[in-house]
Design a protein around this motif. Structure first.
Motif, PDB file in Angstrom:
ATOM      1  N   GLU A   1       0.793  -1.174   0.024  1.00  0.00           N
ATOM      2  CA  GLU A   1       0.043  -0.627  -0.171  1.00  0.00           C
ATOM      3  C   GLU A   1       1.069   1.196  -0.207  1.00  0.00           C
ATOM      4  N   THR A   2       1.682   1.058   0.836  1.00  0.00           N
ATOM      5  CA  THR A   2       2.982   2.610   0.375  1.00  0.00           C
ATOM      6  C   THR A   2       4.079   2.416  -1.137  1.00  0.00           C
ATOM      7  N   VAL A   3       4.108   1.399  -0.979  1.00  0.00           N
ATOM      8  CA  VAL A   3       4.600   1.893  -2.650  1.00  0.00           C
ATOM      9  C   VAL A   3       3.164   2.181  -3.649  1.00  0.00           C
ATOM     10  N   TYR A   4       2.355   1.928  -3.332  1.00  0.00           N
ATOM     11  CA  TYR A   4       1.534   2.524  -3.725  1.00  0.00           C
ATOM     12  C   TYR A   4       0.696   3.373  -3.861  1.00  0.00           C
ATOM     13  N   LEU A   5       0.895   4.044  -2.925  1.00  0.00           N
ATOM     14  CA  LEU A   5       0.760   5.724  -2.931  1.00  0.00           C
ATOM     15  C   LEU A   5       2.005   6.406  -3.165  1.00  0.00           C
ATOM     16  N   ILE A   6       2.751   5.529  -3.149  1.00  0.00           N
ATOM     17  CA  ILE A   6       4.858   6.520  -3.224  1.00  0.00           C
ATOM     18  C   ILE A   6       4.177   6.330  -4.685  1.00  0.00           C
ATOM     19  N   TRP A   7       4.129   5.936  -5.705  1.00  0.00           N
ATOM     20  CA  TRP A   7       3.761   5.381  -6.939  1.00  0.00           C
ATOM     21  C   TRP A   7       2.764   6.692  -7.728  1.00  0.00           C
ATOM     22  N   CYS A   8       1.831   6.658  -7.550  1.00  0.00           N
ATOM     23  CA  CYS A   8       0.314   7.742  -6.797  1.00  0.00           C
ATOM     24  C   CYS A   8       0.754   9.644  -6.803  1.00  0.00           C
ATOM     25  N   GLY A   9       1.610   9.676  -5.813  1.00  0.00           N
ATOM     26  CA  GLY A   9       1.663  11.098  -5.502  1.00  0.00           C
ATOM     27  C   GLY A   9       2.662  11.807  -6.160  1.00  0.00           C
ATOM     28  N   PHE A  10       4.015  10.443  -6.996  1.00  0.00           N
ATOM     29  CA  PHE A  10       4.763  11.070  -7.856  1.00  0.00           C
ATOM     30  C   PHE A  10       4.711  11.305  -9.063  1.00  0.00           C
ATOM     31  N   ALA A  11       4.036  10.721  -8.933  1.00  0.00           N
ATOM     32  CA  ALA A  11       2.765  10.270 -10.845  1.00  0.00           C
ATOM     33  C   ALA A  11       2.247  11.815 -10.703  1.00  0.00           C
ATOM     34  N   GLY A  12       0.897  12.322  -9.599  1.00  0.00           N
ATOM     35  CA  GLY A  12       1.154  13.653  -9.697  1.00  0.00           C
ATOM     36  C   GLY A  12       2.276  14.728 -10.366  1.00  0.00           C
ATOM     37  N   VAL A  13       3.268  14.536  -9.079  1.00  0.00           N
ATOM     38  CA  VAL A  13       3.826  15.501  -9.658  1.00  0.00           C
ATOM     39  C   VAL A  13       4.902  15.262 -10.204  1.00  0.00           C
ATOM     40  N   LEU A  14       5.064  14.285 -11.361  1.00  0.00           N
ATOM     41  CA  LEU A  14       5.734  13.909 -12.474  1.00  0.00           C
ATOM     42  C   LEU A  14       4.823  14.710 -13.428  1.00  0.00           C
ATOM     43  N   PHE A  15       3.417  14.829 -13.288  1.00  0.00           N
ATOM     44  CA  PHE A  15       1.899  15.464 -14.380  1.00  0.00           C
ATOM     45  C   PHE A  15       2.578  17.116 -14.626  1.00  0.00           C
ATOM     46  N   CYS A  16       2.565  17.414 -12.979  1.00  0.00           N
ATOM     47  CA  CYS A  16       2.789  18.361 -12.646  1.00  0.00           C
ATOM     48  C   CYS A  16       3.770  19.424 -13.486  1.00  0.00           C
ATOM     49  N   VAL A  17       5.313  18.420 -12.962  1.00  0.00           N
ATOM     50  CA  VAL A  17       6.406  19.169 -13.659  1.00  0.00           C
ATOM     51  C   VAL A  17       6.524  18.862 -15.106  1.00  0.00           C
ATOM     52  N   VAL A  18       5.985  17.791 -15.484  1.00  0.00           N
ATOM     53  CA  VAL A  18       6.109  18.368 -17.408  1.00  0.00           C
ATOM     54  C   VAL A  18       5.009  18.958 -17.669  1.00  0.00           C
TER      55      VAL A  18
ATOM     56  N   CYS B   1       6.562  21.956 -17.741  1.00  0.00           N
ATOM     57  CA  CYS B   1       8.129  22.777 -18.336  1.00  0.00           C
ATOM     58  C   CYS B   1       7.708  22.858 -20.104  1.00  0.00           C
ATOM     59  N   LEU B   2       6.751  22.285 -20.948  1.00  0.00           N
ATOM     60  CA  LEU B   2       5.729  22.474 -21.529  1.00  0.00           C
ATOM     61  C   LEU B   2       5.480  23.941 -21.250  1.00  0.00           C
ATOM     62  N   MET B   3       4.258  24.104 -20.576  1.00  0.00           N
ATOM     63  CA  MET B   3       4.106  25.311 -20.600  1.00  0.00           C
ATOM     64  C   MET B   3       5.132  26.364 -20.553  1.00  0.00           C
TER      65      MET B   3
ATOM     66  N   THR C   1      12.427  28.877 -12.382  1.00  0.00           N
ATOM     67  CA  THR C   1      11.144  27.943 -12.478  1.00  0.00           C
ATOM     68  C   THR C   1      11.086  26.710 -12.593  1.00  0.00           C
ATOM     69  N   MET C   2      11.574  26.261 -13.984  1.00  0.00           N
ATOM     70  CA  MET C   2      12.373  25.055 -14.455  1.00  0.00           C
ATOM     71  C   MET C   2      13.388  24.383 -13.581  1.00  0.00           C
ATOM     72  N   HIS C   3      14.331  24.829 -13.089  1.00  0.00           N
ATOM     73  CA  HIS C   3      15.120  24.655 -11.876  1.00  0.00           C
ATOM     74  C   HIS C   3      14.385  24.691  -9.893  1.00  0.00           C
ATOM     75  N   ALA C   4      12.887  24.931  -9.826  1.00  0.00           N
ATOM     76  CA  ALA C   4      12.112  24.663  -9.198  1.00  0.00           C
ATOM     77  C   ALA C   4      11.068  23.694  -8.646  1.00  0.00           C
ATOM     78  N   ALA C   5      10.946  23.262 -10.414  1.00  0.00           N
ATOM     79  CA  ALA C   5      10.235  22.364 -11.025  1.00  0.00           C
ATOM     80  C   ALA C   5      10.842  21.093 -10.440  1.00  0.00           C
ATOM     81  N   LEU C   6      12.305  21.077 -11.436  1.00  0.00           N
ATOM     82  CA  LEU C   6      13.035  19.519 -10.305  1.00  0.00           C
ATOM     83  C   LEU C   6      13.180  19.452  -9.708  1.00  0.00           C
ATOM     84  N   GLN C   7      13.462  20.426  -8.698  1.00  0.00           N
ATOM     85  CA  GLN C   7      13.719  20.276  -7.264  1.00  0.00           C
ATOM     86  C   GLN C   7      12.449  19.687  -6.706  1.00  0.00           C
ATOM     87  N   GLU C   8      11.520  20.286  -6.558  1.00  0.00           N
ATOM     88  CA  GLU C   8       9.714  19.411  -6.238  1.00  0.00           C
ATOM     89  C   GLU C   8      10.391  18.288  -6.329  1.00  0.00           C
ATOM     90  N   LEU C   9      10.242  17.915  -7.878  1.00  0.00           N
ATOM     91  CA  LEU C   9      10.875  16.722  -8.283  1.00  0.00           C
ATOM     92  C   LEU C   9      11.951  15.747  -7.339  1.00  0.00           C
TER      93      LEU C   9
END
Length: 139
Positions: free
Chosen positions: A7-24, A27-29, A97-105
Motif C-alpha cells: 500500500e505504501t509503494v502504491y501511494l508513493i507511486w501515485c504521489g510521484f505520478a501527480g508531481v511528475l504530471f505537474c512538472v511535465v 515544463c511544456l507551459m 521556475t524550471m529549476h524549482a520544478a525539478l527540485q520539487e520532483l
C-alpha cells in the motif's frame, strides 16, 4: 505511510505520478507558450492549459494522492505564469521556475524513499504476514 509495504509503494507511486504530471506540464507551459506573440493569446492559452490539466487529473479517476499532489504543485506555477515579470526578468524567471520544478520532483523522490525505508525497517509490514496472523487467529 500505510498499513503494508504494498500500500505504501502504491501511494508513493501515485504521489510521484501527480508531481511528475505537474512538472511535465509546467515544463511544456514555460517552453512552448512564451513563443506565442500576443500576450492576450498567451494568457488564454495558459488558462485553458490549467483548466485542462486540472480536469485531466480530476476527471480521469487517478488516485486522490496523484490529484492532490499534482494540483497542489501545479497551481503555484500556473499563477506565476499568468502574471509573469516583464522584460529581462522573464528569462531569469523561466530558468528559476524550471529549476524549482525539478527540485520539487527530486524532493518528492527523497520523501518517497524515506517513506519506503520507514515502512521497511525494523521489519517489513507485508500483507501476507497480516493474512497469516489472521488465519492463525481464526483457526
Amino acid at each position: 505511510l500505510s498499513k503494508t509495504v504494498g500500500e505504501t509503494v502504491y501511494l508513493i507511486w501515485c504521489g510521484f505520478a501527480g508531481v511528475l504530471f505537474c512538472v511535465v506540464d509546467v515544463c511544456l507551459m514555460y517552453r512552448v507558450l512564451p513563443e506565442v506573440e500576443s500576450e492576450e493569446a498567451q494568457f488564454w492559452i495558459a488558462v485553458a492549459n490549467g483548466a485542462l490539466f486540472i480536469a485531466f487529473l480530476l476527471g480521469l479517476n487517478f488516485n486522490i494522492n496523484a490529484a492532490i499532489y499534482g494540483t497542489t504543485f501545479f497551481v503555484g506555477y500556473w499563477m506565476s505564469f499568468l502574471k509573469p515579470p516583464s522584460g529581462e526578468d522573464m528569462v531569469q524567471d523561466v530558468s528559476a521556475t524550471m529549476h524549482a520544478a525539478l527540485q520539487e520532483l527530486s524532493s518528492c523522490l527523497v520523501g518517497s524513499l524515506c517513506c519506503f525505508l520507514c515502512v521497511m525497517f525494523p521489519f517489513p509490514l507485508l500483507a501476507i504476514t497480516q493474512a497469516q496472523d489472521t488465519a492463525i487467529e481464526l483457526v
